[in-house]
Write an enzyme that holds these catalytic residues in place. Structure first.
Site, PDB file in Angstrom:
ATOM      1  CE  LYS A   1      -4.440  -1.718   1.235  1.00 37.33           C
ATOM      2  NZ  LYS A   1      -5.589  -1.803   2.047  1.00 37.33           N
TER       3      LYS A   1
ATOM      4  CE  LYS B   1      -7.926  -9.213  -3.324  1.00 41.18           C
ATOM      5  NZ  LYS B   1      -8.632  -9.196  -1.991  1.00 41.18           N
TER       6      LYS B   1
ATOM      7  CE  LYS C   1     -14.301  -3.945   0.208  1.00 44.24           C
ATOM      8  NZ  LYS C   1     -12.920  -3.763   1.255  1.00 44.24           N
TER       9      LYS C   1
HETATM   10  P1  ATP Z   1      -9.429  -3.758  -1.187  1.00 45.16           P
HETATM   11  O1  ATP Z   1      -9.404  -3.609  -2.686  1.00 45.16           O
HETATM   12  O2  ATP Z   1      -9.896  -2.494  -0.425  1.00 45.16           O
HETATM   13  O3  ATP Z   1      -8.289  -4.346  -0.642  1.00 45.16           O
HETATM   14  P2  ATP Z   1     -10.891  -6.220  -1.409  1.00 45.16           P
HETATM   15  O4  ATP Z   1     -11.961  -6.226  -2.332  1.00 45.16           O
HETATM   16  O5  ATP Z   1      -9.890  -6.870  -1.743  1.00 45.16           O
HETATM   17  O6  ATP Z   1     -10.671  -4.772  -0.889  1.00 45.16           O
HETATM   18  P3  ATP Z   1     -11.077  -6.835   1.563  1.00 45.16           P
HETATM   19  O7  ATP Z   1     -11.809  -5.464   2.181  1.00 45.16           O
HETATM   20  O8  ATP Z   1      -9.483  -6.884   1.503  1.00 45.16           O
HETATM   21  O9  ATP Z   1     -11.571  -6.930  -0.101  1.00 45.16           O
HETATM   22  O10 ATP Z   1     -11.705  -8.207   1.848  1.00 45.16           O
HETATM   23  C1  ATP Z   1     -12.776  -8.449   2.607  1.00 45.16           C
HETATM   24  C2  ATP Z   1     -13.037  -9.764   2.524  1.00 45.16           C
HETATM   25  O11 ATP Z   1     -13.425 -10.437   1.112  1.00 45.16           O
HETATM   26  C3  ATP Z   1     -11.748 -10.717   2.892  1.00 45.16           C
HETATM   27  O12 ATP Z   1     -12.114 -11.746   3.619  1.00 45.16           O
HETATM   28  C4  ATP Z   1     -11.011 -11.200   1.600  1.00 45.16           C
HETATM   29  O13 ATP Z   1     -10.376 -12.296   1.940  1.00 45.16           O
HETATM   30  C5  ATP Z   1     -12.486 -11.274   0.780  1.00 45.16           C
HETATM   31  N1  ATP Z   1     -12.250 -11.167  -0.682  1.00 45.16           N
HETATM   32  C6  ATP Z   1     -11.729  -9.946  -1.463  1.00 45.16           C
HETATM   33  N2  ATP Z   1     -11.627 -10.167  -2.658  1.00 45.16           N
HETATM   34  C7  ATP Z   1     -11.971 -11.463  -2.835  1.00 45.16           C
HETATM   35  C8  ATP Z   1     -12.125 -12.226  -4.218  1.00 45.16           C
HETATM   36  N3  ATP Z   1     -11.773 -11.589  -5.357  1.00 45.16           N
HETATM   37  N4  ATP Z   1     -12.631 -13.280  -4.231  1.00 45.16           N
HETATM   38  C9  ATP Z   1     -12.932 -14.213  -2.998  1.00 45.16           C
HETATM   39  N5  ATP Z   1     -12.661 -13.464  -1.644  1.00 45.16           N
HETATM   40  C10 ATP Z   1     -12.334 -12.044  -1.571  1.00 45.16           C
END
Ligand code: ATP
Ligand code: LTN
Length: 335
Positions: free
Chosen positions: A118, A200, A203
């Site tokens: 980050k 992956k 968001k």
């Molecule tokens: P950011 O982009 O802000 O890192 P993110 O979409 O990766 O956000 P997180 O807030 O880091 O999401 O994660 C929330 C939950 O969703 C965590 O348990 C993470 O493991 C899960 N998660 C995030 N992205 C995925 C994905 N593409 N597939 C399955 N699980 C996911």
């Protein structure tokens, strides 16, 4: 939450309100939470203080916080049983985080890959909160004498440091914290980006790369139409060589409940059009009840606020027990 005599194991999970909840968050962790609620005393937290480590527009942060809280409930979790709440509503999180900062080494924090990642992506805002993010996360978990934390690969290191801090404090002062274990879900549906299927779904990526669970049907149709496939023209599950097509199959399987192998057999010899169409319609269908329940909840802000307030009080009562015990043990003068 059960009382001490019938103590069920405690499960803690937090999601940042740092964007819009997407299919990856929903099909993976949030669907699992529903099953876990049966066996654990659960806390589901909207970690809004963590979201401050990246710059937000205040209005967006507020909206996303409410959206996430409502989605937890709309997904079927019971806010009377589980504690669904916002981190900033329970001041004990920030209080414990400060103390834990004093038991955490700069060297440990410097090794965190999320910090390195980050800080390289947000060079203009490498703030101290980004650096001490893991001690706040440790506070979240340790305040509730948590037994298990469901973690994806990206958060394993943060759980490790939480365990190290807990063990360090326990070694100095006797048993203060329960040392949490990672919970690795049996079925992990990892959903990939629609535009870059090697990464992956996330968001914080560009809008077309993810399907938000609150996207309207026409938006979902547009996003799947644009989803990246390949030129092999064969529906096969091969994440290495056909990541886009495999991701669509994974999404279709996760949302329809049909196994990937069956889906591949059903679509053998057909083009990608049918795969996209089936995936789109399955996702729209699957999200319909969630979206309806979410809309219903958002019309009743009084109810939502009551739930959040009540749950923050329940969380705070539990958190205070741990904090008092710690303050006493480390020598903070008690009145
Ligand atoms: P950011 O982009 O802000 O890192 P993110 O979409 O990766 O956000 P997180 O807030 O880091 O999401 O994660 C929330 C939950 O969703 C965590 O348990 C993470 O493991 C899960 N998660 C995030 N992205 C995925 C994905 N593409 N597939 C399955 N699980 C996911
Ligand atoms: N860092 C986590 C969110 C998070 C969390 C927690 C997860 C904050 N506090 C406590 C589990 C337990 C993330 O970015 N996914």
């Amino acid at each position: 939450m059960s009382d001490n005599n019938t103590r069920r194991p405690v499960l803690y999970s937090g999601i940042q309100p740092s964007g819009r909840i997407h299919l990856g968050n929903y099909a993976g962790p949030m669907q699992n939470f529903l099953l876990l609620e049966k066996d654990y005393d659960c806390l589901f937290c909207v970690v809004d203080l963590h979201a401050l480590t990246i710059r937000n527009t205040p209005a967006d942060l507020r909206r996303q916080t409410m959206e996430l809280a409502a989605l937890y409930i709309a997904s079927g979790l019971d806010p009377k049983q589980s504690i669904i709440y916002c981190q900033s509503h329970v001041p004990e999180h920030a209080e414990l985080a400060w103390v834990l900062n004093c038991y955490t080494y700069m060297g440990e924090l410097s090794r965190m890959t999320q910090f390195k990642d980050k800080s390289s992506r947000h060079k203009d805002n490498i703030n101290a909160g980004l650096f001490t993010y893991p001690t706040l996360m440790a506070a979240d978990i340790l305040l509730y004498q948590t037994d298990v934390v469901p973690v994806g690969a990206d958060q394993k290191q943060h759980l490790e440091i939480t365990r190290d801090i807990a063990e360090r404090v326990n070694a100095l002062y006797g048993d203060v914290f329960r040392v949490p274990e990672p919970y690795i879900p049996k079925t992990t549906a990892k959903i990939m980006s629609l535009t870059e299927p090697e990464r992956k779904m996330s968001k914080s990526d560009e809008e077309d790369s993810f399907v938000a669970v609150l996207d309207a049907p026409d938006v979902i149709r547009r996003k799947f139409k644009r989803a990246v496939t390949d030129s092999l023209a064969e529906v096969r599950y091969d994440p290495e060589n056909q990541p886009g097509v495999s991701n669509l199959l994974a999404i279709l399987s996760a949302t329809s409940g049909t196994g990937i192998e069956t889906l591949v057999n059903e679509m053998a010899g057909q083009g990608y059009g049918i795969l996209k169409e089936r995936t789109t319609e399955a996702v729209i269908e699957r999200l319909k009840p969630l979206q309806a329940e979410y809309a219903r909840l958002m019309k009743d802000k009084v109810y939502l606020n009551e739930v959040l307030k009540d749950n923050a009080q329940r969380a705070s009562a539990l958190a205070q027990r741990t904090l008092r015990k710690l303050y006493k043990k480390i020598g903070l003068y008690q009145l």
